[in-house]
Design a protein around this motif. Sequence first.
Motif, short mmCIF file in Angstrom:
data_model
loop_
_atom_site.label_atom_id
_atom_site.label_comp_id
_atom_site.label_asym_id
_atom_site.label_seq_id
_atom_site.Cartn_x
_atom_site.Cartn_y
_atom_site.Cartn_z
N GLY A 1 170.68 103.44 -74.81
CA GLY A 1 169.71 103.66 -76.17
C GLY A 1 170.74 105.19 -76.52
N VAL B 1 174.14 100.62 -67.31
CA VAL B 1 172.95 100.06 -67.53
C VAL B 1 172.56 100.63 -65.43
N GLU C 1 166.91 100.41 -65.24
CA GLU C 1 166.81 99.77 -66.68
C GLU C 1 166.91 98.45 -67.02
N ASN D 1 164.95 96.16 -67.00
CA ASN D 1 163.52 95.30 -67.57
C ASN D 1 164.07 96.00 -69.52
N LYS D 2 164.74 97.10 -70.00
CA LYS D 2 164.92 97.34 -71.31
C LYS D 2 166.16 96.38 -71.78
N TYR E 1 166.07 93.11 -72.68
CA TYR E 1 165.26 92.07 -73.03
C TYR E 1 165.45 91.88 -74.46
N ARG E 2 165.79 93.31 -75.26
CA ARG E 2 166.04 93.30 -76.81
C ARG E 2 167.35 93.33 -77.58
#
Length: 978
Positions: free
Chosen positions: A116, A131, A135, A137-138, A140-141
């Motif tokens: 991020g 990562v 994290e 699950n973040k 996906y983007r």
Amino acid sequence: MYLNCKTQFSFRYGTYKTEDLVLAAKAQGIKALALTNINNTADIWDFVQFCEAQDIKPIAGIEIRNGDTLLYLLLARNNQGLLAMNRFLSRHLQAGTPFPARPPQDEDYWVIYPLGAIDPGVLQLHEKIGVRAAELNKLYRYRDQAYADKFVMRQPVTFENQTSYNIHRLLQAVDKNILLSRQDRDTLAAPDETFGSPDALLQAFAAYPGIILQTRIVTDSCSIGMDFRKDKTKSSFKGSADADRAYLRQLAFDGMQQRYGSDHKEAQARIEKELQIIDSQGFNAYFLITYDVIRHARHRGFYHVGRGSGANSIVAYCLQITDVDPIELDLYFERFLNPERATPPDFDIDFSWRDRDEIIRYLFETYGADHVALLGAFSTFQQSALTRELGKVFGLPKAEIDQLVHNPYATYAEDSYQKLIAGYSQLIKDFPNHLSIHAGGVLISEAPLCRYTALELPPKGFATTQIDMHVAENIGLYKLDILSQRGLGHIRDCIQLVRENKGIAIDIHAVSQFKNDKRLATKLREAESIGCFYIESPGMRQLLKKLRCDNYITLVAASSIIRPGVAQSGMMRQYVYNFHHQDEVTYLHPKMEALLKETFGIMVYQEDVIKVAHQFAGLDRGQADILRRAMSGKYRGDKEMQAIKTRFFANCKAAGYPDAVSNEVWRQIASFAGFSFSKAHSASFAIESYQSLYLKTYFPMEFMVGVINNFGGFYNTAVYFMELKRTGAHIHAPCVNNSRQLTTLRDKEVYVGFIHIQGLEDTLILRIENERHQYGSFINLYDFIERTGAGIEQLNILIRIGALRFTGKSKKELLWEANFLQRRRPQKIPLAAGSLFEEQPETLTLPELQHHPLDDAMDELELLGFALGNPFDYVDDDIRKYPLATTLEGNTGDTITLLGYLVTKKDIYTRQNDRMFFGTFIDAAGNWLDTVHFPAIARRYPLSGEGFYRITGTVMEEFGTYSLNVTHMEKAGIRNRR
């Protein structure tokens, strides 16, 4: 996988010891490990060695943060990468500037950002995003295939278990000076920042094989290492080894001509031997760099003392690095440098505290900022300070914290935090707290220092390494100790005063003349040594008298046996007894007699211990050297020490020594731990003592003013003014027309310096001196106010201390007049040299104001901390009733009562842990009185601060010195002003 691990060198954050981190990784079967302390690389090289010992691949890294904000990790791909990382870190730490959002682009290190923090689309090949398992699950983007190689696994490791997580929280609360209950969890490490199972971590990322692959690529691409045995200090002074060898030889034999003459066979042979060893050990450049420092210091008129084991060297003596003649004392060079020595030595060079910074600056300018730095050290958490800090974190009131500090085992209410504080303070004790500076160590490297360490810039103003002396020595960087000492300031200032006042130039290095001076021998034997380096304390003055010390050799021994390690073991008293009863000395073993005949059967020097360990107990030279270093506090491990102890007793048993003999020999060795001197070190101290004593004997006024102006010595300033008065000097209170910031001497007239006046502002002192220098003396009070702009508070201070007595008016008249003039004076007035039109001050008509003689003394006590007159003029008692301290001699066993003025005291604890103390007083004639206050008396009659005491006790005698065993004591007050 484990690319983000911290130790205690993430100050007030990490909890792992460096070795424990590696051992924990080994226990989990981890094969590669990255150390990434916060803005710090202090323990990188220890980490590398610990990893290599456990067959783990070490990765050198840094976690870069601005405050609580994690910016990125840096991981060195090679040694060049560590150099670049350390340089980057150093630039920002020294400048105090925030770190940038992205570091300089450099393919020699990896940059790993937290998820991020950056758009993966802008990453360079050497940049990744870390990562954490939590994290995933973040992600996906970021499903675009273009980002497949942008991510790596980042599992931070900060603590081991819940207890160490609690320690982390406490450390962070201490760091931010907040209550634990008000802690922001977002600024803390996450509770899962532990190793855990590698298999479980891989399983968590099983759906992201690309991330696992990229993590392995990063891990496999990193390497770090060095040859720890290679010397990394500056290798050449003149540009080549041959030139260095020739130049050192020339300097040594030129110096021999000055020290010994041209035909001294023993000196010549010893120089040849030393030069061969120095060259074979690669130490030519080290000697020459040290010589160059001394040459520069002498050129600047600075004075120095070369001490420590370097004084074993005749080459150092001939180069004037030291003033200790090793032939005279039979010092062996191998104690300083020999092929079997485990670690190379260093020179200790003392300079005046005023000159030291210029010497250090010279080294930086001569050898370059990339290659010179002060050596770092680490301040650690200790019990009392920790108790206070943890008490504040838990919100305890100050009174309860004070009780905990003074009595950590006290009990309180059941809801008290006492147990928590006591338990966690023991766990945190000895954690590194922050970077500090070694007392005098300077590193001068061949390669840039950032190859090995980052550099910070403490308030001292010189770049300082993040590594300490243990790491530096371990990796082959050997320090030069440039130390500061106020004793040399005394010498420096005294010599300057003698030159200015009497036109006499003193060669303070003519020590051989001082040793043969009969006046100095008498002063030494009578312990007339107040103000003299190392021989002025009550304990040392008593020892000098007990040993009837009137020569250099005895003074060298005294300089060693006064140390706590010898004194506390009982060996000091035994040495004095044996000195007086040499025919009665018994030795533990015939071998011990051969080894310790010179010191009457007592181990006095480190050299004695080494001789005993090697020749009595059969330890080899390497083991004896480790033992010596452990004794002097310069060895940081105890595993090797324990192994040496085991070998010691095994060898003694094999040699057939009785257990009682072996145990007693070891006890004597152990008592030296951390305190003993080398003989050369003691000799160096004795040289400086002779230099001080020479100046005190022949130039007593100048010497005592030098002591006063350097604010150093065993006693407080009042004692040195008393001693100055005994020289015949006329001491005057500060005066705005005669005084300067420091105390001045002209002929026999001494004016106390402004610096001693409590509450007087430095800016006003500077204005007074500048005005007087440019425009002459002050004429009257009005003139003083006009030219200096002194405010009423500062005026009152100067008037009360008598600094405006040149006006001929009393203090009370001046106080009235000053307040009147200040009220009528414009608020803003130019501080020029008087007004355009000189105005006559208004004359006040005042009634007669009474003045009591004690008024001046009271003002002096309040503003200077001491009275300039004889303190016994003010005691509320009749001094004629009391005998003087000189009556103790010849009256052993008698009970007498004396009146004394307290000079100092020394607290000690008995073997039963009871407190007692020794007192030092002066009587009305200025004689010194030593007192002993055993535990029961110390409890019943405690000292209550400075002042006068009526002291009753029994006269004791020991080896010709006298003291009073106190049985009763009470404080005497100061006379009333009536």
